[in-house]
Write a protein that holds these residues in place. Structure first.
Motif, PDB file in Angstrom:
ATOM      1  N   GLU A  19       0.666  -1.289  -0.009  1.00 58.19           N
ATOM      2  CA  GLU A  19       0.095   0.014  -0.026  1.00 58.19           C
ATOM      3  C   GLU A  19       0.949   1.225  -0.109  1.00 58.19           C
ATOM      4  OE1 GLU A  19      -3.092   2.390   3.130  1.00 58.19           O
ATOM      5  OE2 GLU A  19      -2.821   0.120   3.109  1.00 58.19           O
ATOM      6  N   ILE A  20       0.557   2.136  -0.987  1.00 56.44           N
ATOM      7  CA  ILE A  20       1.450   3.478  -1.061  1.00 56.44           C
ATOM      8  C   ILE A  20       0.294   4.672  -0.967  1.00 56.44           C
ATOM      9  CG2 ILE A  20       2.906   4.958  -2.464  1.00 56.44           C
ATOM     10  CD1 ILE A  20       4.281   2.282  -3.750  1.00 56.44           C
ATOM     11  N   ASN A  21       0.497   5.485   0.086  1.00 57.39           N
ATOM     12  CA  ASN A  21      -0.102   6.588   0.153  1.00 57.39           C
ATOM     13  C   ASN A  21       0.823   7.958   0.004  1.00 57.39           C
ATOM     14  OD1 ASN A  21      -2.360   5.344   1.042  1.00 57.39           O
ATOM     15  ND2 ASN A  21      -1.433   5.001   3.202  1.00 57.39           N
ATOM     16  N   GLY A  22       0.168   8.754  -0.639  1.00 60.79           N
ATOM     17  CA  GLY A  22       0.879  10.149  -0.850  1.00 60.79           C
ATOM     18  C   GLY A  22       1.383  10.096  -2.402  1.00 60.79           C
ATOM     19  N   GLU A  23       2.506  10.847  -2.596  1.00 56.93           N
ATOM     20  CA  GLU A  23       2.883  11.126  -3.889  1.00 56.93           C
ATOM     21  C   GLU A  23       4.424  10.840  -4.131  1.00 56.93           C
ATOM     22  OE1 GLU A  23       3.112  14.417  -7.507  1.00 56.93           O
ATOM     23  OE2 GLU A  23       1.960  14.743  -5.608  1.00 56.93           O
ATOM     24  N   ILE A  24       5.126   9.943  -5.121  1.00 58.84           N
ATOM     25  CA  ILE A  24       6.459  10.009  -5.307  1.00 58.84           C
ATOM     26  C   ILE A  24       6.879  10.601  -6.641  1.00 58.84           C
ATOM     27  CG2 ILE A  24       8.203   8.025  -5.713  1.00 58.84           C
ATOM     28  CD1 ILE A  24       6.421   6.070  -4.348  1.00 58.84           C
ATOM     29  N   ARG A  25       7.638  11.546  -6.392  1.00 54.71           N
ATOM     30  CA  ARG A  25       8.226  12.223  -7.384  1.00 54.71           C
ATOM     31  C   ARG A  25       9.204  11.498  -8.207  1.00 54.71           C
ATOM     32  NH1 ARG A  25      10.809  18.006  -6.355  1.00 54.71           N
ATOM     33  NH2 ARG A  25       8.742  18.448  -5.661  1.00 54.71           N
ATOM     34  N   GLY A  26       8.993  11.671  -9.791  1.00 51.81           N
ATOM     35  CA  GLY A  26       9.628  10.972 -10.685  1.00 51.81           C
ATOM     36  C   GLY A  26       8.910  10.405 -11.759  1.00 51.81           C
ATOM     37  N   ASP A  27       9.467   9.523 -12.654  1.00 50.31           N
ATOM     38  CA  ASP A  27       8.839   9.017 -13.892  1.00 50.31           C
ATOM     39  C   ASP A  27       7.386   8.784 -13.423  1.00 50.31           C
ATOM     40  OD1 ASP A  27      11.208   9.637 -15.099  1.00 50.31           O
ATOM     41  OD2 ASP A  27      11.833   7.597 -14.934  1.00 50.31           O
ATOM     42  N   GLU A  28       6.518   8.334 -14.577  1.00 45.87           N
ATOM     43  CA  GLU A  28       5.359   7.870 -14.483  1.00 45.87           C
ATOM     44  C   GLU A  28       4.995   6.587 -13.837  1.00 45.87           C
ATOM     45  OE1 GLU A  28       3.168   7.974 -18.161  1.00 45.87           O
ATOM     46  OE2 GLU A  28       4.479   6.673 -19.152  1.00 45.87           O
ATOM     47  N   ASN A  29       6.157   5.748 -14.038  1.00 47.90           N
ATOM     48  CA  ASN A  29       6.006   4.487 -13.207  1.00 47.90           C
ATOM     49  C   ASN A  29       6.848   4.297 -12.173  1.00 47.90           C
ATOM     50  OD1 ASN A  29       8.548   4.707 -14.659  1.00 47.90           O
ATOM     51  ND2 ASN A  29       8.442   2.517 -15.700  1.00 47.90           N
ATOM     52  N   THR A  30       7.472   5.486 -11.577  1.00 50.19           N
ATOM     53  CA  THR A  30       8.043   5.338 -10.388  1.00 50.19           C
ATOM     54  C   THR A  30       7.305   4.575  -9.298  1.00 50.19           C
ATOM     55  OG1 THR A  30       9.383   7.423 -11.038  1.00 50.19           O
ATOM     56  CG2 THR A  30       9.268   6.892  -8.583  1.00 50.19           C
ATOM     57  N   GLU A  31       6.246   5.006  -8.977  1.00 51.14           N
ATOM     58  CA  GLU A  31       5.436   4.342  -8.088  1.00 51.14           C
ATOM     59  C   GLU A  31       5.338   2.896  -8.111  1.00 51.14           C
ATOM     60  OE1 GLU A  31       0.987   4.536  -6.135  1.00 51.14           O
ATOM     61  OE2 GLU A  31       1.617   6.400  -6.646  1.00 51.14           O
ATOM     62  N   ALA A  32       4.847   2.512  -9.471  1.00 48.94           N
ATOM     63  CA  ALA A  32       5.087   1.202  -9.640  1.00 48.94           C
ATOM     64  C   ALA A  32       6.168   0.312  -9.525  1.00 48.94           C
ATOM     65  CB  ALA A  32       4.445   1.021 -11.168  1.00 48.94           C
ATOM     66  N   LEU A  33       7.108   0.971  -9.727  1.00 47.60           N
ATOM     67  CA  LEU A  33       8.631   0.437  -9.537  1.00 47.60           C
ATOM     68  C   LEU A  33       8.925   0.174  -8.209  1.00 47.60           C
ATOM     69  CD1 LEU A  33      10.774   1.871 -12.406  1.00 47.60           C
ATOM     70  CD2 LEU A  33       9.600  -0.461 -12.351  1.00 47.60           C
ATOM     71  N   THR A  34       8.462   1.181  -7.331  1.00 49.97           N
ATOM     72  CA  THR A  34       8.793   1.187  -5.893  1.00 49.97           C
ATOM     73  C   THR A  34       7.841   0.099  -5.371  1.00 49.97           C
ATOM     74  OG1 THR A  34       9.180   3.509  -5.847  1.00 49.97           O
ATOM     75  CG2 THR A  34       8.545   2.519  -3.722  1.00 49.97           C
ATOM     76  N   LYS A  35       6.698   0.111  -5.847  1.00 51.00           N
ATOM     77  CA  LYS A  35       5.745  -1.228  -5.316  1.00 51.00           C
ATOM     78  C   LYS A  35       6.283  -2.341  -5.414  1.00 51.00           C
ATOM     79  CE  LYS A  35       1.295  -0.183  -5.113  1.00 51.00           C
ATOM     80  NZ  LYS A  35       0.040   0.071  -5.543  1.00 51.00           N
ATOM     81  N   THR A  36       6.899  -2.619  -6.782  1.00 47.77           N
ATOM     82  CA  THR A  36       7.460  -3.848  -7.284  1.00 47.77           C
ATOM     83  C   THR A  36       8.709  -4.307  -6.422  1.00 47.77           C
ATOM     84  OG1 THR A  36       6.646  -3.813  -9.420  1.00 47.77           O
ATOM     85  CG2 THR A  36       8.612  -5.146  -9.175  1.00 47.77           C
ATOM     86  N   MET A  37       9.537  -3.038  -6.031  1.00 48.35           N
ATOM     87  CA  MET A  37      10.598  -3.262  -5.282  1.00 48.35           C
ATOM     88  C   MET A  37      10.586  -3.770  -3.982  1.00 48.35           C
ATOM     89  SD  MET A  37      12.314  -1.792  -2.650  1.00 48.35           S
ATOM     90  CE  MET A  37      11.884   0.099  -2.550  1.00 48.35           C
ATOM     91  N   VAL A  38       9.167  -3.126  -3.241  1.00 48.25           N
ATOM     92  CA  VAL A  38       9.040  -3.754  -1.710  1.00 48.25           C
ATOM     93  C   VAL A  38       8.403  -4.923  -1.928  1.00 48.25           C
ATOM     94  CG1 VAL A  38       7.402  -3.232   0.164  1.00 48.25           C
ATOM     95  CG2 VAL A  38       8.574  -1.425  -1.034  1.00 48.25           C
ATOM     96  N   ARG A  39       7.740  -5.280  -2.854  1.00 50.52           N
ATOM     97  CA  ARG A  39       7.114  -6.685  -2.935  1.00 50.52           C
ATOM     98  C   ARG A  39       8.111  -7.803  -3.191  1.00 50.52           C
ATOM     99  NH1 ARG A  39       2.429  -9.703  -3.319  1.00 50.52           N
ATOM    100  NH2 ARG A  39       2.400 -11.199  -4.775  1.00 50.52           N
ATOM    101  N   ARG A  40       8.961  -7.572  -4.096  1.00 49.96           N
ATOM    102  CA  ARG A  40       9.919  -8.419  -4.263  1.00 49.96           C
ATOM    103  C   ARG A  40      11.128  -8.829  -2.963  1.00 49.96           C
ATOM    104  NH1 ARG A  40       8.531 -12.032  -7.889  1.00 49.96           N
ATOM    105  NH2 ARG A  40      10.811 -12.703  -7.804  1.00 49.96           N
ATOM    106  N   ALA A  41      10.958  -7.527  -2.264  1.00 48.00           N
ATOM    107  CA  ALA A  41      11.913  -7.534  -1.351  1.00 48.00           C
ATOM    108  C   ALA A  41      11.427  -8.472  -0.051  1.00 48.00           C
ATOM    109  CB  ALA A  41      12.193  -6.412  -0.745  1.00 48.00           C
ATOM    110  N   LEU A  42       9.883  -8.286  -0.017  1.00 41.36           N
ATOM    111  CA  LEU A  42       9.366  -8.957   1.129  1.00 41.36           C
ATOM    112  C   LEU A  42       9.223 -10.799   0.791  1.00 41.36           C
ATOM    113  CD1 LEU A  42       6.388  -6.716   1.704  1.00 41.36           C
ATOM    114  CD2 LEU A  42       8.519  -7.265   3.305  1.00 41.36           C
ATOM    115  N   MET A  43       8.966 -10.867  -0.529  1.00 40.64           N
ATOM    116  CA  MET A  43       8.981 -12.135  -1.199  1.00 40.64           C
ATOM    117  C   MET A  43      10.397 -12.883  -0.902  1.00 40.64           C
ATOM    118  SD  MET A  43       6.828 -11.635  -4.709  1.00 40.64           S
ATOM    119  CE  MET A  43       7.055 -13.501  -5.113  1.00 40.64           C
TER     120      MET A  43
END
Length: 835
Positions: free
Chosen positions: A328-352
């Protein structure tokens, strides 16, 4: 001294056995013995001991007549059972375990049987048809001072002398270990097929001398292939001195349980040493290992599944089945249009990936339905048997995120532990490692391995890595993605994340197109991991996953054996064994292991594995029930819809089969599922649609043997024999020198269509011996015998297939329709396939 009547208890409406003294042996000694038996049985209440219901007494003058009303056992003695059956080793061990349990209860009450022999063990069946052992004749004690006259009389009672312990023959004080010697004689005969002491022509005295002063026949001499651990156990039971025997029947039970669950591996030196310790009076230096083994047995028995030797940690740690919830991501992440998606992928893979840093833990796949709230997700995880869920919530502002990690118990919806920290989004690599290590710290220290050390990639390469994994999550992979990950692993061979990503991407691509080169590419990459300090535990698990998908039976079995000595969770190991048995056509064993795995962890995959083994062994109704329960609990488990389609296909519910398969989103259908849709069209005589579907399969997987064979049969139905013959000739080349079951199956059928009858039938007989219960093999056998004009044999297999529920539509091929004019064919078959 007695006679036993079968009677009916008129009050409780049950059969009973009434045991009464014979009039001609009703001496005072005999009456005392039967009264002693009544007193002893009154104290015993155990499923492996014949129960006493009542005692009947009748007094006539000074004489009292006694009769025992006992549980009626519908069955036979163990001795007769051994003569009349050829039980498996597992069945024999199961019976011995049961005898141990009954004997232990008697010993706990201070009761020594003193006449334990195969004739005093009754064998019946439980509701599942499994053999059950019942010990009988307690209290009919033999004299402890045996003179020649007594021995001669005893020699006429089959097996009694050979079952007596040396101390019983010598008139010494008896203990529970005296019964264990008798148990050893029973076990020896049951397992080795002969008695531990040969009968002697000189009679009972010579036999008694042999038991007291000569060694028993070595188990290896009676059974050349006996595994060493089992030989050790028998030797210990048959030791001359009571102190050299196991301490109790419970300890013997534990030894048999280890052997029963582990299986027989004569070369397993560590396991042999373990049993040697278990059945020997240990010195201080080895007592610690003995205690660990016994503790391990007890722990696994509580779990209700396998006692696997050598599990140094799993015997102490409860298995953990861990799922990762959506980030779950709340708020806004500055960067490319897919920065939020990449951050979410990063966290999910780290947990896995954090799960690979934990002992006795396995990752459970989980993707919730759109719009599912948090509580509903936890309920789904609870249904899947998940013990722990990892959840991450991010509060972000521009380039800064605060991440809260939680370990949640689906069972109670309670947070077990949590951790938080702050990271910058332009430092995602550092954040990924910190997230993995922090998630591992949410678990008890006993579960934790060494933390991951960061191995950084360039920013550009790291973005490629996250992009690929993002497409994996979105089920939008490209074949090029695997090559890109492999190239990254060449540049960064110490980065553990890349190996996990390669495994997942290769598996996904293989499921989609069936091309084994994806798996080979992953395995080649794993081979170099050892040289760069990557965790052996991680690579072993990744290899097992890949081996389980492809044609790697030998490697697969070797690796399973290796993992049995590690902290691999029990349910995962059971499911891996179930898959292995399934792939090798042993569906009974596959079903047993899959059921045990599902009891420990009722995941969709384990339930699906149960259904696969049920379907393959022709239990369509059971499979349908299992799959319907699975899709009710897991409505997006598409493999279950595919399997339901298979059941409906073979049952002749063709419209239902088509509907079930078509309900799977087209982009998520594997080539096998697409092929089954083609079969549904074929059986409904929609031949053009069938051809189009098979061509789709061949676009995915060029030279796919099953699709090509089905396409050839479709051309036959359309009357294009030349097209069919061309395909069959190509199939002959494709299956040449291939030893896997599927290739041999289609080669046999291809040979039959090309009129190479002797070779075809020879290969078919080999397949029937290898997997006699396999539905596909029996179906092809029927077809092959029909093509060879072997009408009786074809009729035999068609009758079997019809009896298990296969629909008549499956027999529309010209080869089968030839049977309609043959006098050797039964009316049952003609009525089914010729109308």
């Amino acid at each position: 001294m007695g006679i036993v009547y079968l009677a009916e208890d008129l009050k409780l409406h049950r059969k009973v056995a009434v045991k009464k003294l014979r009039d001609d042996t009703a001496s005072q000694n005999a009456r005392e013995r039967i009264q002693q038996e009544a007193r002893l049985l009154a104290q015993l209440n155990h499923p492996n001991i014949v129960a006493l219901h009542d005692v009947l007494e009748e007094t006539t003058g000074n004489d009292t007549s006694v009769a025992l009303v006992m549980e009626y056992i519908e069955g036979t003695t163990l001795r007769a059972w051994m003569r009349e059956r050829s039980p498996s080793l597992q069945q024999k061990l199961s019976l011995l375990m049961q005898i141990c349990l009954g004997l232990q209860q008697a010993h706990d009450l201070g009761i020594i049987h003193r006449d334990l022999k195969a004739d005093n063990i009754l064998i019946t069946k439980n509701a599942k048809g499994e053999p059950v052992a019942k010990i009988t004749d307690f209290g009919i004690a033999k004299s402890q001072q045996l003179d020649e006259k007594t021995l001669t009389a005893e020699n006429q009672l089959a097996g009694t002398i050979t079952a007596m312990s040396p101390e019983q023959i010598l008139g010494k004080t008896l203990t529970a270990r005296s019964d264990l010697f008798s148990l050893g004689a029973i076990a020896y005969e049951l397992l080795c097929g002969s008695r531990p002491f040969e009968k002697h022509e000189a009679g009972a005295l010579a036999m008694a001398n042999r038991i007291t002063s000569e060694l028993h026949i070595p188990p290896q001499q009676a059974w050349a292939g006996i595994p060493e651990p089992l030989s050790i156990l028998l030797d210990k039971l048959l030791a001359k001195e009571p102190a050299q025997r196991p301490e109790s029947a419970q300890v013997v039970y534990q030894g048999f349980a280890l052997l029963h669950k582990q299986g027989m591996e004569a070369e397993a030196e560590d396991f042999t040493a373990t049993l040697t310790d278990l059945f020997t009076q240990q010195k201080v230096k080895s007592r610690r290992r003995w205690q660990r083994v016994v503790a391990g047995v007890a722990a696994t028995l509580v779990l209700g599944a396998g006692s696997y030797w050598g599990w140094k940690e799993i015997t102490r740690l409860e298995p953990q089945y861990i799922a990762v919830m959506p980030v779950e991501i709340n708020g806004e992440i500055r960067g490319d249009e897919n920065t939020e998606a990449l951050t979410k992928t990063m966290v999910r893979r780290a947990l896995m990936n954090s799960v690979s840093q934990l002992k006795a833990s396995a990752l459970v796949s989980f993707t919730p339905k759109e719009g599912q709230d948090f509580e509903t997700q936890l309920q789904k995880l609870k249904d899947k048997g998940v013990t722990d869920a990892l959840y991450a919530r991010l509060e972000c502002a521009r380039t800064r995120c605060e991440i809260a990690l939680q370990r949640v118990a689906p069972e109670s919806n309670q947070i077990k532990r949590q951790e938080s920290f702050t990271f910058l989004t332009d430092k995602n690599q550092e954040a990924q490692y910190r997230t993995s290590n922090s998630a591992a710290l949410l678990f008890a220290s006993a579960y934790q391995r060494e933390p991951l050390e960061q191995v950084s990639m360039s920013d550009e390469d790291y973005k490629i890595y996250l992009d690929i994994l993002g497409r994996l999550e979105a089920k939008a992979l490209d074949e090029k993605d695997l090559g890109d990950l492999v190239s990254l692993s060449d540049r960064y061979p110490r980065n553990a994340y890349l190996y996990q990503g390669i495994s997942d991407v290769a598996a996904r691509l293989f499921v989609l197109d069936g091309n084994p080169t994806h798996l080979e590419s992953a395995l080649r990459t794993f081979e170099k991991a050892d040289n760069f300090g990557i965790s052996k535990s991680l690579i072993s698990r990744l290899k097992l996953f890949i081996y389980g998908l492809g044609d790697y039976s030998e490697h697969y079995q070797q690796l399973i054996s290796t993992l049995e000595t590690t902290d691999f969770p029990l349910a995962e190991l059971l499911s891996e064994r179930a898959r292995n048995y399934y792939r090798n056509g042993d569906y009974e064993s596959g079903l047993r292991h899959a059921t045990e795995a599902a009891e420990l962890n009722p995941s969709a995959d384990n339930l699906y594995l149960i259904a696969l083994n049920q379907i393959a062994s022709g239990k369509y109704d059971d499979g349908r029930i299992t799959l319907n329960e699975t899709v009710t609990t897991f409505p997006e488990h598409w493999s279950s819809y595919s399997a339901l389609g298979v059941i409906e296909l073979e049952s002749g519910n063709l419209a239902a089969a088509e509907k079930s398969i078509a309900s799977i989103p087209e982009e998520l259908r594997s080539y096998r599922t697409t092929s089954n849709l083609g079969v549904a069209y074929f059986l409904q005589r929609k031949y053009p649609q069938a051809l189009d579907t098979y061509n789709q399969v061949l676009e995915y997987v060029p030279n796919n043997v099953p699709a090509m064979e089905q396409m050839a049969e479709t051309y036959l139905m359309l009357g294009d024999e030349q097209q069919a013959k061309d395909i069959f000739n190509k199939l002959l080349e494709l299956t040449k020198n291939k030893e896997n079951l599927e290739s041999k199956l289609y080669r046999a059928l291809t040979l039959a269509y090309l009129n190479k009858t002797p070779e075809s039938i020879s290969l078919t007989l080999s397949l029937l011996r290898e997997a006699p219960e396999d539905t596909d093999i029996r179906y092809n056998a029927a077809q092959i015998y029909a093509l060879a004009n072997e009408w009786s044999s074809a009729n035999h297999y068609i009758e079997q297939l019809l009896a298990q529920g296969m629909s008549a539509e499956w027999f529309n091929l010209p080869a089968f329709q030839q049977l309609c004019a043959q006098p050797q064919v039964s009316e049952q078959v003609k009525n089914a396939i010729c109308t």
